[in-house]
Scaffold this active site. Sequence first.
Site, mmCIF file in Angstrom:
data_model
loop_
_atom_site.group_PDB
_atom_site.id
_atom_site.type_symbol
_atom_site.label_atom_id
_atom_site.label_comp_id
_atom_site.label_asym_id
_atom_site.label_seq_id
_atom_site.Cartn_x
_atom_site.Cartn_y
_atom_site.Cartn_z
ATOM 1 N N THR A 1 -7.499 -5.300 -0.335
ATOM 2 C CA THR A 1 -6.336 -5.709 0.460
ATOM 3 C C THR A 1 -6.394 -7.184 0.857
ATOM 4 O OG1 THR A 1 -6.190 -3.459 1.330
ATOM 5 C CG2 THR A 1 -4.937 -5.151 2.476
ATOM 6 N N ASP B 1 0.832 -1.210 0.000
ATOM 7 C CA ASP B 1 0.000 0.000 0.000
ATOM 8 C C ASP B 1 0.862 1.253 0.000
ATOM 9 O OD1 ASP B 1 -3.019 -0.703 0.553
ATOM 10 O OD2 ASP B 1 -1.880 -2.042 1.849
ATOM 11 N N ILE C 1 -3.815 -0.053 -3.252
ATOM 12 C CA ILE C 1 -4.203 -1.467 -3.359
ATOM 13 C C ILE C 1 -5.669 -1.553 -2.974
ATOM 14 C CG2 ILE C 1 -3.946 -3.816 -2.479
ATOM 15 C CD1 ILE C 1 -1.023 -3.293 -1.990
ATOM 16 N N ASP C 2 -6.516 -1.735 -3.969
ATOM 17 C CA ASP C 2 -7.932 -1.930 -3.721
ATOM 18 C C ASP C 2 -8.178 -3.437 -3.637
ATOM 19 O OD1 ASP C 2 -10.618 -1.358 -3.393
ATOM 20 O OD2 ASP C 2 -11.025 -1.383 -5.542
ATOM 21 N N GLU D 1 -5.177 7.094 0.076
ATOM 22 C CA GLU D 1 -5.761 6.367 1.208
ATOM 23 C C GLU D 1 -4.841 6.339 2.423
ATOM 24 O OE1 GLU D 1 -8.230 2.224 2.001
ATOM 25 O OE2 GLU D 1 -7.003 2.424 0.204
ATOM 26 N N ASP E 1 -6.278 4.666 -5.156
ATOM 27 C CA ASP E 1 -6.322 3.532 -4.233
ATOM 28 C C ASP E 1 -5.120 2.670 -4.556
ATOM 29 O OD1 ASP E 1 -6.876 1.459 -2.521
ATOM 30 O OD2 ASP E 1 -9.016 1.414 -2.973
ATOM 31 N N ASP F 1 -12.453 4.402 -4.215
ATOM 32 C CA ASP F 1 -12.948 3.054 -4.454
ATOM 33 C C ASP F 1 -13.794 2.949 -5.714
ATOM 34 O OD1 ASP F 1 -11.829 1.684 -2.270
ATOM 35 O OD2 ASP F 1 -13.420 2.372 -0.929
#
Length: 361
Positions: free
Chosen positions: A148, A56, A145-146, A79, A143, A295
């Site tokens: 996780t 992330d 890492i969408d 994020e 984002d 998101d």
Amino acid sequence: MKRFYRTMASFHKELLVAQLAVKRASILTKKISDEIAAKTTGGISKTDKSPVTIGDFAAQAIVINSILKNFPSDEVVGEEDSDLIRQTPGLGQNILEHIQNVQNEDKFSSDVLGELSSIDSVCSTIDKGDSKGGSSGRIWALDPIDGTKGFLRGDQFAVCLALIVDGEVQLGVIGCPNLLVDLSNPSGKRGGLFSAIRGRGSYYQNLFEEVKPLDDQRRIFLNNKVSFAEAKVCEGVEKGHSSHELQALIKEDLNIVSKSLNLDSQVKYCALARGDAEIYLRLPKDVNYQEKIWDHAAGNVLITEAEGVVSDIYGNSLDFGKGRTLQSQGIVASSKTLHADIIKTIKKIIGENGEELQKYC
């Protein structure tokens, strides 16, 4: 009066930077995800107890650095922040090493994207994702890492980036390292890079190949000829992200019988845009929850430019100019031919203004 940013020429450089940055971040996160899955270990816990990993932080640093190198006056809604890195001995060095490894592997992109060379520069770059959003100016929604949990188990996740100009999403790029090129061939190639520019369409190419001009990529569309009897629904893997009870009632009322396609993250938007499914429902689990713009921003333009529709559960267009959240309830993405009937069914179940929604949350 809002500025005019709609021509392809206006976003040629933005698209290239976004594609190269998302690709670099996707290569990095794919390697980390594979390592974590092989060791069957999780990530670090943030103060809100949600899982987070070096991926992330590294991905956010790479993408923001790339954006601000090219567009220093732009803002970024990200994020993550660097507090945990600064508080955790050794974490910053670990992140920097992963970043430097992918920079070395992806040297040919460094003239465009730049490079990070110190822990301090990584932390300060991550913290530049602190924009409050809004309806004025150029704001990128990221984002890193969408999905996780999918990332941690070596399954589906995505790196998602969108440019919002005066409150309207103008372009989006999504990297899906583990998405099958052909869902009917489980042993086939994986990796997709999905791009969309408002007014120009949605496109797809293999993530791990050289980034091509849009005209050399595959133009993609939702399937607007499928009936409810044939339609596939994209559902999240994690049960906590959507009301599955309400979803089951909607599917029953609409006579949807096809087996659902279960995927994590904005990969669901990509599958719809590519024609792998026709419906994606994200139904509230909490009447007070507001979706984060990172998101959905990239997925929103990808679907609309693939000739689909995205709205909240009442059929209203999503407003990306109200800050870091959408300030609306739920998401319905689908083909144009099905969307109106989906909204009609939702309102029949929960009430025209959501009077019965609490029952399903």
